[in-house]
Motif scaffolding. Structure first.
Motif, PDB file in Angstrom:
ATOM      1  N   LEU A 243       0.827  -1.210   0.000  1.00 49.44           N
ATOM      2  CA  LEU A 243       0.000   0.000   0.000  1.00 49.44           C
ATOM      3  C   LEU A 243       0.861   1.259   0.000  1.00 49.44           C
ATOM      4  CD1 LEU A 243      -2.880  -0.930   2.491  1.00 49.44           C
ATOM      5  CD2 LEU A 243      -3.086  -0.563   0.025  1.00 49.44           C
ATOM      6  N   ALA A 244       1.928   1.252   0.801  1.00 56.15           N
ATOM      7  CA  ALA A 244       2.794   2.430   0.853  1.00 56.15           C
ATOM      8  C   ALA A 244       3.425   2.713  -0.501  1.00 56.15           C
ATOM      9  CB  ALA A 244       3.874   2.237   1.917  1.00 56.15           C
ATOM     10  N   ALA A 245       3.828   1.657  -1.205  1.00 57.19           N
ATOM     11  CA  ALA A 245       4.442   1.856  -2.517  1.00 57.19           C
ATOM     12  C   ALA A 245       3.399   2.217  -3.569  1.00 57.19           C
ATOM     13  CB  ALA A 245       5.196   0.586  -2.928  1.00 57.19           C
ATOM     14  N   GLY A 246       2.239   1.553  -3.523  1.00 56.54           N
ATOM     15  CA  GLY A 246       1.234   1.805  -4.555  1.00 56.54           C
ATOM     16  C   GLY A 246       0.539   3.147  -4.419  1.00 56.54           C
ATOM     17  N   LEU A 247       0.348   3.588  -3.173  1.00 56.98           N
ATOM     18  CA  LEU A 247      -0.354   4.856  -2.933  1.00 56.98           C
ATOM     19  C   LEU A 247       0.612   6.018  -2.692  1.00 56.98           C
ATOM     20  CD1 LEU A 247      -3.155   3.581  -0.520  1.00 56.98           C
ATOM     21  CD2 LEU A 247      -3.339   3.980  -2.974  1.00 56.98           C
ATOM     22  N   ARG A 248       1.903   5.739  -2.646  1.00 52.38           N
ATOM     23  CA  ARG A 248       2.921   6.770  -2.395  1.00 52.38           C
ATOM     24  C   ARG A 248       2.602   7.542  -1.104  1.00 52.38           C
ATOM     25  NH1 ARG A 248       1.926   7.081  -7.941  1.00 52.38           N
ATOM     26  NH2 ARG A 248       3.703   6.445  -9.226  1.00 52.38           N
ATOM     27  N   THR A 249       2.545   6.770  -0.030  1.00 51.12           N
ATOM     28  CA  THR A 249       2.223   7.340   1.270  1.00 51.12           C
ATOM     29  C   THR A 249       3.142   6.720   2.319  1.00 51.12           C
ATOM     30  OG1 THR A 249       0.376   7.819   2.795  1.00 51.12           O
ATOM     31  CG2 THR A 249       0.484   5.612   1.853  1.00 51.12           C
ATOM     32  N   GLU A 273     -17.159   4.653  -3.168  1.00 47.09           N
ATOM     33  CA  GLU A 273     -16.437   4.911  -1.917  1.00 47.09           C
ATOM     34  C   GLU A 273     -15.059   5.490  -2.212  1.00 47.09           C
ATOM     35  OE1 GLU A 273     -16.782   2.120   1.461  1.00 47.09           O
ATOM     36  OE2 GLU A 273     -17.742   0.757   0.033  1.00 47.09           O
ATOM     37  N   GLU A 274     -14.687   6.517  -1.438  1.00 48.62           N
ATOM     38  CA  GLU A 274     -13.392   7.149  -1.593  1.00 48.62           C
ATOM     39  C   GLU A 274     -12.720   7.306  -0.223  1.00 48.62           C
ATOM     40  OE1 GLU A 274     -13.857  10.855  -3.612  1.00 48.62           O
ATOM     41  OE2 GLU A 274     -13.785   9.926  -5.609  1.00 48.62           O
ATOM     42  N   VAL A 275     -11.389   7.351  -0.245  1.00 50.76           N
ATOM     43  CA  VAL A 275     -10.619   7.568   0.975  1.00 50.76           C
ATOM     44  C   VAL A 275      -9.576   8.643   0.678  1.00 50.76           C
ATOM     45  CG1 VAL A 275     -10.945   5.235   1.836  1.00 50.76           C
ATOM     46  CG2 VAL A 275      -8.979   5.743   0.394  1.00 50.76           C
ATOM     47  N   GLU A 276      -9.167   9.331   1.728  1.00 52.25           N
ATOM     48  CA  GLU A 276      -8.146  10.367   1.585  1.00 52.25           C
ATOM     49  C   GLU A 276      -6.792   9.786   1.933  1.00 52.25           C
ATOM     50  OE1 GLU A 276      -7.148  14.147   4.203  1.00 52.25           O
ATOM     51  OE2 GLU A 276      -8.862  14.552   2.891  1.00 52.25           O
ATOM     52  N   VAL A 277      -5.851   9.901   0.986  1.00 50.33           N
ATOM     53  CA  VAL A 277      -4.516   9.340   1.156  1.00 50.33           C
ATOM     54  C   VAL A 277      -3.533  10.483   1.379  1.00 50.33           C
ATOM     55  CG1 VAL A 277      -2.688   7.973   0.100  1.00 50.33           C
ATOM     56  CG2 VAL A 277      -5.085   7.381  -0.316  1.00 50.33           C
ATOM     57  N   PRO A 278      -2.861  10.525   2.549  1.00 48.03           N
ATOM     58  CA  PRO A 278      -1.858  11.577   2.790  1.00 48.03           C
ATOM     59  C   PRO A 278      -0.672  11.434   1.847  1.00 48.03           C
ATOM     60  CG  PRO A 278      -2.554  10.558   4.849  1.00 48.03           C
ATOM     61  CD  PRO A 278      -3.074   9.698   3.742  1.00 48.03           C
ATOM     62  N   HIS A 283       3.902  16.509  -0.204  1.00 44.38           N
ATOM     63  CA  HIS A 283       2.831  16.490  -1.199  1.00 44.38           C
ATOM     64  C   HIS A 283       1.479  16.530  -0.502  1.00 44.38           C
ATOM     65  CE1 HIS A 283       5.319  15.734  -4.761  1.00 44.38           C
ATOM     66  NE2 HIS A 283       6.068  14.974  -3.961  1.00 44.38           N
ATOM     67  N   PRO A 284       0.514  17.217  -1.068  1.00 40.99           N
ATOM     68  CA  PRO A 284      -0.804  17.324  -0.422  1.00 40.99           C
ATOM     69  C   PRO A 284      -1.558  16.002  -0.485  1.00 40.99           C
ATOM     70  CG  PRO A 284      -0.860  18.332  -2.593  1.00 40.99           C
ATOM     71  CD  PRO A 284       0.566  17.956  -2.351  1.00 40.99           C
ATOM     72  N   PRO A 285      -2.494  15.781   0.436  1.00 47.80           N
ATOM     73  CA  PRO A 285      -3.325  14.566   0.382  1.00 47.80           C
ATOM     74  C   PRO A 285      -4.227  14.585  -0.846  1.00 47.80           C
ATOM     75  CG  PRO A 285      -4.141  16.045   2.065  1.00 47.80           C
ATOM     76  CD  PRO A 285      -2.850  16.633   1.587  1.00 47.80           C
ATOM     77  N   ARG A 286      -4.690  13.393  -1.223  1.00 47.49           N
ATOM     78  CA  ARG A 286      -5.545  13.278  -2.405  1.00 47.49           C
ATOM     79  C   ARG A 286      -6.609  12.220  -2.157  1.00 47.49           C
ATOM     80  NH1 ARG A 286      -1.031  10.433  -2.920  1.00 47.49           N
ATOM     81  NH2 ARG A 286      -1.042   8.380  -3.931  1.00 47.49           N
ATOM     82  N   LYS A 287      -7.669  12.317  -2.897  1.00 49.56           N
ATOM     83  CA  LYS A 287      -8.770  11.366  -2.808  1.00 49.56           C
ATOM     84  C   LYS A 287      -8.560  10.253  -3.837  1.00 49.56           C
ATOM     85  CE  LYS A 287     -11.734  13.500   0.106  1.00 49.56           C
ATOM     86  NZ  LYS A 287     -12.383  12.889   1.280  1.00 49.56           N
ATOM     87  N   VAL A 288      -8.712   9.019  -3.376  1.00 51.39           N
ATOM     88  CA  VAL A 288      -8.627   7.876  -4.287  1.00 51.39           C
ATOM     89  C   VAL A 288      -9.798   6.940  -3.990  1.00 51.39           C
ATOM     90  CG1 VAL A 288      -6.115   8.014  -4.446  1.00 51.39           C
ATOM     91  CG2 VAL A 288      -7.158   6.530  -2.729  1.00 51.39           C
ATOM     92  N   PRO A 289     -10.281   6.220  -4.994  1.00 43.53           N
ATOM     93  CA  PRO A 289     -11.347   5.249  -4.739  1.00 43.53           C
ATOM     94  C   PRO A 289     -10.874   4.152  -3.780  1.00 43.53           C
ATOM     95  CG  PRO A 289     -11.147   5.692  -7.087  1.00 43.53           C
ATOM     96  CD  PRO A 289      -9.960   6.310  -6.427  1.00 43.53           C
ATOM     97  N   ARG A 290     -11.782   3.725  -2.938  1.00 43.03           N
ATOM     98  CA  ARG A 290     -11.432   2.651  -2.008  1.00 43.03           C
ATOM     99  C   ARG A 290     -11.120   1.357  -2.750  1.00 43.03           C
ATOM    100  NH1 ARG A 290     -15.339  -0.355   2.333  1.00 43.03           N
ATOM    101  NH2 ARG A 290     -13.703  -1.482   3.462  1.00 43.03           N
ATOM    102  N   ARG A 291     -11.683   1.229  -3.941  1.00 45.91           N
ATOM    103  CA  ARG A 291     -11.413   0.030  -4.738  1.00 45.91           C
ATOM    104  C   ARG A 291      -9.931  -0.090  -5.066  1.00 45.91           C
ATOM    105  NH1 ARG A 291     -14.443  -2.901  -8.422  1.00 45.91           N
ATOM    106  NH2 ARG A 291     -16.165  -2.559  -6.983  1.00 45.91           N
TER     107      ARG A 291
END
Length: 440
Positions: A243-249, A273-278, A283-291
């Motif tokens: 998750l850290a590598a795929g979402l860059r968080t 469904e969406e979640v906020e990824v820091p 870099h600012p947080p962004r919204k990504v689909p929970r899928r």
């Protein structure tokens, strides 16, 4: 005066995991186990179940013990520690001894288990457990407890659990540096099974799958005994890293997202469904689909369960698990884990939570505490065996043989008796007649 079983004693289970250290305090008495306190702190000193930094591990153990002591109001001196990691190995062994006296005793069981342990192993490894699968007395097999049975030869089939000596010593050393005494080192999936399984499940066949942060432990029961034990070097931390590598968080944010929004099955997630990824590095947080989270998580979970299924198939036990599988460990709390496991393993799956306790059970009412509570059960069993050594009911000696009374011919009287008796009567008779003549 209280009997031995009426006396209570404090037992502490110390679960030293890759992501956390848990100390569970319980009071053991004749009525069972009462949970008194729990200490749970993060740990960064282990990697895939093996101590990688002693100082960090010691600090986490000390904090967990301190928290458990404060809650329970007792002083902790002795613990039962769990051990896991990819260094754990399992192998089969047999033992045979002659039975002295014609009746199997506890001494005979100890001798046959010691004989089964007498196999060549590498110099850098040690035997943790000798787990009996079944005993044989003469030609009768499938015996669970042979004590008290009659026979001349006792055999046993066991599963030997071995571990790297250095890894076990590092766990003991970390505990000792906190001023603790390690009563015993226990295989963690064995402890987890003690806390979450019923005797019926062990009897008809069940697999315990303990998915922790660094490793996934597999333990299989068939016919009431342990048939297989192995460790897979993958767990919840691998999902977090993906998750850290795929979402860059950052890793900490990836762990939070996994716990709060992760799902092992993508089809269970709604499209809207969406979640906020820091972001990382400013870099600012962004919204990504929970899928998207599920698309990253699902392949890793599928890989873990696929390896588990292959291990079960290679052991030839897939068709003998009538009770299915029981999932424990902190990583199984993610949504969709049970459903995904049922699809891949092809058997019923349930979440395993600790049972058979009293006290503040809500503190340990989760699969992540299965190992800590299982160590309490293990310690309680050890105390019970020490307090009440098994009394072997010895067969009473056979009653004296009742033989028919021996018929013997009457002894022939001595010749003098034959001669003297008439003479006595004759003398007595003569005196009588003399008296009669004198009187009349």
């Amino acid at each position: 005066m209280k009997s031995r079983m009426e006396q209570s004693e404090i037992v502490v289970g110390l679960d030293i995991g890759t992501t956390k250290v848990s100390a569970v305090v319980g009071e053991v008495d004749a009525d069972g186990i009462t949970i008194l306190g729990v200490g749970n702190v993060p740990c960064r000193g282990l990697r895939k179940g093996i101590v990688a930094n002693i100082d960090w591990t010691v600090r986490s153990i000390a904090e967990a013990i301190e928290a458990a002591q404060t809650m329970a109001g007792v002083e902790i001196r002795t613990v039962y520690a769990g051990v896991a990691g990819n260094h754990i190995r399992g192998q089969s062994s047999d033992g045979v001894v002659a039975v002295g006296g014609g009746e199997v005793t506890d001494v005979d069981v100890g001798r046959v288990l010691e004989g089964a342990r007498a196999i060549p192993i590498d110099a850098d490894r040690q035997i943790l457990h000798a787990l009996p699968r079944e005993f044989t007395v003469d030609n009768q097999d499938g015996i669970r407890d042979p004590v008290g049975m009659s026979g001349v030869r006792l055999g046993v089939k066991v599963n030997l659990i071995t571990a790297a000596t250095s890894c076990v010593q590092n766990v003991v050393r970390c505990a000792e540096r906190c001023g603790l005494t390690v009563a015993d080192v226990v295989l963690e999936p064995l402890a987890s099974a003690e806390a979450v399984l019923s005797e019926d499940e062990k009897e008809i066949g069940v697999a315990v799958i303990d998915i922790g942060g660094g490793t996934t432990d597999l333990l299989i029961y068939v016919d009431g005994g342990i048939a297989h034990a192995s460790v897979i070097p993958a767990g919840g931390n691998n999902v977090t890293a993906d998750l850290a590598a795929g979402l860059r968080t950052p890793m900490a944010e990836a762990e939070r997202l996994k716990r709060n929004f992760g799902c092992a099955l993508g089809r269970m997630v709604a499209d809207d469904e969406e979640v906020e990824v820091p972001g990382v590095g400013g870099h600012p947080p962004r919204k990504v689909p929970r899928r998207v989270l599920s698309d990253i998580i699902e392949p890793r979970i599928e890989e873990i369960f696929a390896v588990i299924r292959k291990r079960i198939e290679d052991a030839g036990l897939l068709d003998q698990l009538a009770a299915g599988a029981v999932l424990t460990g902190g990583a199984v709390l993610m949504e969709g884990m049970s459903e995904f496991a049922e699809e891949i393993l092809g058997m019923p799956v349930r979440l395993g939570v600790p049972v058979g306790m009293r006290g503040i059970t809500q503190l340990v009412a989760g699969p992540q505490y299965a190992t800590g509570v299982g160590l309490l059960h293990y310690g309680a069993n050890q105390l019970r065996e020490a307090r009440e050594p098994r009394v072997v009911v010895e067969s009473s000696p056979p009653p004296p043989r009742q033989t028919a009374p021996r018929v013997t011919a009457p002894s022939r009287p001595d010749r003098r008796e034959l001669v003297e008796e008439p003479s006595i009567e004759k003398r007595q008779g003569g005196r009588f007649w003399n008296w009669l003549r004198a009187a009349f």
